[in-house]
Write an enzyme that holds these catalytic residues in place. Structure first.
Site, PDB file in Angstrom:
ATOM      1  N   GLY A   1       0.978  -1.138  -0.095  1.00 20.68           N
ATOM      2  CA  GLY A   1       0.036  -0.102   0.047  1.00 20.68           C
ATOM      3  C   GLY A   1       0.903   1.315  -0.218  1.00 20.68           C
TER       4      GLY A   1
ATOM      5  N   GLN B   1       3.106  10.061   1.615  1.00 20.83           N
ATOM      6  CA  GLN B   1       4.318   9.237   1.399  1.00 20.83           C
ATOM      7  C   GLN B   1       4.983   9.851   0.161  1.00 20.83           C
ATOM      8  OE1 GLN B   1       2.902   5.268   2.221  1.00 20.83           O
ATOM      9  NE2 GLN B   1       4.810   5.154   3.124  1.00 20.83           N
TER      10      GLN B   1
ATOM     11  N   CYS C   1       6.258  -0.561   6.865  1.00 21.25           N
ATOM     12  CA  CYS C   1       6.027   0.843   5.998  1.00 21.25           C
ATOM     13  C   CYS C   1       6.888   1.295   4.914  1.00 21.25           C
ATOM     14  CB  CYS C   1       5.638   2.115   6.991  1.00 21.25           C
ATOM     15  SG  CYS C   1       5.052   3.734   6.197  1.00 21.25           S
ATOM     16  N   LEU C   2       6.799   1.569   3.725  1.00 28.40           N
ATOM     17  CA  LEU C   2       7.750   1.884   2.782  1.00 28.40           C
ATOM     18  C   LEU C   2       8.671   3.168   3.360  1.00 28.40           C
ATOM     19  CD1 LEU C   2       5.909   1.412  -0.401  1.00 28.40           C
ATOM     20  CD2 LEU C   2       7.725  -0.104   0.410  1.00 28.40           C
TER      21      LEU C   2
ATOM     22  N   HIS D   1      -2.146   7.088   7.467  1.00 30.90           N
ATOM     23  CA  HIS D   1      -1.336   8.060   6.859  1.00 30.90           C
ATOM     24  C   HIS D   1      -1.976   9.199   6.480  1.00 30.90           C
ATOM     25  CE1 HIS D   1       2.681   6.298   6.306  1.00 30.90           C
ATOM     26  NE2 HIS D   1       1.867   4.980   5.746  1.00 30.90           N
TER      27      HIS D   1
HETATM   28 NI    NI Z   1       3.050   3.050   5.517  1.00 34.18          NI
END
Ligand code: NI
Length: 166
Positions: free
Chosen positions: A46, A51, A88-89, A134
């Site tokens: 996701g 982000q 999380c990326l 987020h």
């Molecule tokens: Ni994330």
């Protein structure tokens, strides 16, 4: 389509609340296309617009049926509970133990402004909750009971193959 730079832990943008989308225009479509490509390349489950530095309520989530685009999403129903490793990326290599609902129903708009609802289970429910967090400036480390050690992670990955970075 192009990939965009993923902001990392420490960037203040990740802690800001995103604004509702009001224009379902080419700019939104380009953002969604770029986010899907960026998530795919980073092998994430996701990705949320903040982000990639865009404070708009937009997210993409990988599901068994393909990528789901969520615009102005809200969780309208949850059921059950799951506890597992979540990443999380924006936090490469970091995983925490996070409780989430086992099932979550999201109401959102598609890229053309049409409303839909979708139920997710397991890893998809986890991703819905993670991405919508987020949009409210909440990162998973705030939800984590604790950060997992590499040994614990290894064990959990062997037990369940569904942990992933969002
Ligand atoms: Ni994330």
């Amino acid at each position: 389509m192009a990939t965009r730079n993923i902001l990392k832990d420490g960037d203040p943008t990740l802690l800001k609340r995103s604004r509702e989308v009001v224009n379902f225009d080419n700019r939104l479509h380009e953002l969604l296309d770029d986010m899907a490509e960026t998530m795919h390349e980073a092998e994430g489950a996701g990705l949320a617009a903040p982000q990639v530095g865009v404070l708009r309520r937009v997210a993409v989530v990988a599901t068994p049926d393909g990528i789901v685009e969520l615009v102005n999403p809200e969780i309208i129903q949850t059921d059950g509970e799951q506890e597992g490793a979540e990443g999380c990326l924006s936090f490469p290599g970091l995983y925490g133990l996070v409780k989430r609902p086992e099932r979550a129903t999201v109401r959102a708009k598609d890229r053309h402004g049409k409303e839909f609802t979708l139920e997710g289970e397991g890893i998809v429910a986890r991703a819905f909750c993670h991405e919508i967090d987020h949009l409210d400036g909440i990162v998973f480390t705030e939800r984590a009971e604790r950060i997992l050690t590499p040994e614990e992670l290894q064990e959990m990955f062997e037990e369940r193959e569904d942990s992933s970075e969002e």
